[in-house]
Design a protein around this motif. Structure first.
Motif, PDB file in Angstrom:
ATOM      1  N   LEU A 133       2.568  -6.113  -4.482  1.00 49.44           N
ATOM      2  CA  LEU A 133       2.632  -4.721  -3.548  1.00 49.44           C
ATOM      3  C   LEU A 133       1.727  -3.619  -4.121  1.00 49.44           C
ATOM      4  O   LEU A 133       1.759  -2.732  -3.484  1.00 49.44           O
ATOM      5  CB  LEU A 133       3.969  -4.275  -3.132  1.00 49.44           C
ATOM      6  CG  LEU A 133       4.820  -5.610  -2.601  1.00 49.44           C
ATOM      7  CD1 LEU A 133       6.354  -5.052  -2.593  1.00 49.44           C
ATOM      8  CD2 LEU A 133       4.250  -5.894  -1.133  1.00 49.44           C
ATOM      9  N   ASP A 134       1.278  -3.842  -5.432  1.00 43.04           N
ATOM     10  CA  ASP A 134       0.408  -2.724  -6.196  1.00 43.04           C
ATOM     11  C   ASP A 134       1.532  -1.454  -6.447  1.00 43.04           C
ATOM     12  O   ASP A 134       0.989  -0.280  -6.280  1.00 43.04           O
ATOM     13  CB  ASP A 134      -0.705  -2.140  -5.317  1.00 43.04           C
ATOM     14  CG  ASP A 134      -1.753  -3.430  -5.471  1.00 43.04           C
ATOM     15  OD1 ASP A 134      -1.768  -4.221  -6.296  1.00 43.04           O
ATOM     16  OD2 ASP A 134      -2.463  -3.306  -4.345  1.00 43.04           O
ATOM     17  N   ILE A 135       2.967  -1.802  -6.515  1.00 49.15           N
ATOM     18  CA  ILE A 135       3.541  -0.493  -7.046  1.00 49.15           C
ATOM     19  C   ILE A 135       3.539  -0.779  -8.447  1.00 49.15           C
ATOM     20  O   ILE A 135       4.167  -1.576  -9.374  1.00 49.15           O
ATOM     21  CB  ILE A 135       5.116  -1.025  -6.578  1.00 49.15           C
ATOM     22  CG1 ILE A 135       5.054  -0.894  -5.065  1.00 49.15           C
ATOM     23  CG2 ILE A 135       6.053   0.123  -7.199  1.00 49.15           C
ATOM     24  CD1 ILE A 135       6.177  -1.237  -4.335  1.00 49.15           C
ATOM     25  N   ASP A 136       2.885   0.122  -8.985  1.00 51.70           N
ATOM     26  CA  ASP A 136       2.599   0.132 -10.718  1.00 51.70           C
ATOM     27  C   ASP A 136       2.686   1.476 -11.362  1.00 51.70           C
ATOM     28  O   ASP A 136       2.408   1.742 -12.224  1.00 51.70           O
ATOM     29  CB  ASP A 136       1.134  -0.535 -11.046  1.00 51.70           C
ATOM     30  CG  ASP A 136       0.249   0.497 -10.335  1.00 51.70           C
ATOM     31  OD1 ASP A 136       0.324   1.432  -9.971  1.00 51.70           O
ATOM     32  OD2 ASP A 136      -1.265   0.161 -10.370  1.00 51.70           O
ATOM     33  N   SER A 137       3.538   2.372 -10.646  1.00 53.56           N
ATOM     34  CA  SER A 137       3.839   3.673 -11.071  1.00 53.56           C
ATOM     35  C   SER A 137       5.187   4.290 -10.674  1.00 53.56           C
ATOM     36  O   SER A 137       5.589   3.877  -9.556  1.00 53.56           O
ATOM     37  CB  SER A 137       2.686   4.520 -10.964  1.00 53.56           C
ATOM     38  OG  SER A 137       2.849   5.018 -10.022  1.00 53.56           O
ATOM     39  N   MET A 138       5.739   4.969 -11.350  1.00 52.04           N
ATOM     40  CA  MET A 138       6.885   5.520 -10.866  1.00 52.04           C
ATOM     41  C   MET A 138       6.643   6.440  -9.597  1.00 52.04           C
ATOM     42  O   MET A 138       7.581   6.519  -8.622  1.00 52.04           O
ATOM     43  CB  MET A 138       7.841   6.467 -11.890  1.00 52.04           C
ATOM     44  CG  MET A 138       8.738   5.690 -12.916  1.00 52.04           C
ATOM     45  SD  MET A 138       9.692   4.622 -12.419  1.00 52.04           S
ATOM     46  CE  MET A 138      11.011   5.652 -11.639  1.00 52.04           C
ATOM     47  N   SER A 139       5.556   7.186  -9.502  1.00 45.19           N
ATOM     48  CA  SER A 139       5.190   7.902  -8.246  1.00 45.19           C
ATOM     49  C   SER A 139       4.891   7.049  -7.298  1.00 45.19           C
ATOM     50  O   SER A 139       5.316   7.654  -6.037  1.00 45.19           O
ATOM     51  CB  SER A 139       3.902   8.653  -8.784  1.00 45.19           C
ATOM     52  OG  SER A 139       2.920   7.856  -9.060  1.00 45.19           O
ATOM     53  N   ILE A 140       4.663   5.817  -7.315  1.00 46.43           N
ATOM     54  CA  ILE A 140       4.592   4.833  -6.181  1.00 46.43           C
ATOM     55  C   ILE A 140       5.829   4.498  -5.829  1.00 46.43           C
ATOM     56  O   ILE A 140       6.192   4.424  -4.292  1.00 46.43           O
ATOM     57  CB  ILE A 140       3.430   3.817  -6.368  1.00 46.43           C
ATOM     58  CG1 ILE A 140       1.722   4.460  -6.662  1.00 46.43           C
ATOM     59  CG2 ILE A 140       3.405   2.839  -5.378  1.00 46.43           C
ATOM     60  CD1 ILE A 140       0.765   3.577  -7.049  1.00 46.43           C
TER      61      ILE A 140
END
Length: 131
Positions: free
Chosen positions: A45-52
């Motif tokens: 899902l390309d969730i690779d940071s806290m902001s995302i």
């Protein structure tokens, strides 16, 4: 893949350390392995940071889509609300592990950490966002 209002930038060691620290702190909210759940979020899902992750949990439909994970590694139903509330409140605290976990800055994309499953997330994320 999740479509976000702002396209994500390639993951950095700092972003991945922060995300890893968050999931480690919330490990009781995860059925299975928090590391494998995190890998699934990054690779699928390309969730690779806290902001995302914050964007994802703020949208009920998108948040629902991540709850089941890969089937084996997922959010515990009884802790979904706790997890959702913890995301915007999380403040990463530097620890010896988070400062050294991914090696030196020079090793970031060199594969020097090839035995580290979380380091592979950085390499995957940096290549998946390039055009």
């Amino acid at each position: 893949r999740i479509t976000l209002a702002i396209p994500p930038a390639p993951a950095t060691k700092t972003k991945m350390n922060e995300l890893s620290s968050f999931f480690e702190a919330q490990e009781d909210c995860i059925v299975g392995s928090w590391q494998k759940y995190l890998q699934w979020l990054v690779h699928e899902l390309d969730i690779d940071s806290m902001s995302i992750l914050e964007q994802v949990v703020s949208d009920p439909k998108t948040f629902q889509s991540i709850q089941g994970g890969d089937g084996n590694n997922r959010l515990r139903k009884c802790f979904v609300d706790r997890f959702k509330e913890a995301v915007p409140k999380f403040q990463a605290k530097p620890t010896v592990r988070s400062l050294t976990h991914f090696g030196s800055i020079n090793d970031q994309y060199s594969g020097a950490n090839s035995n580290d499953p979380l380091a592979s997330l950085i390499n995957h994320s940096s290549t998946s966002h390039s055009t």
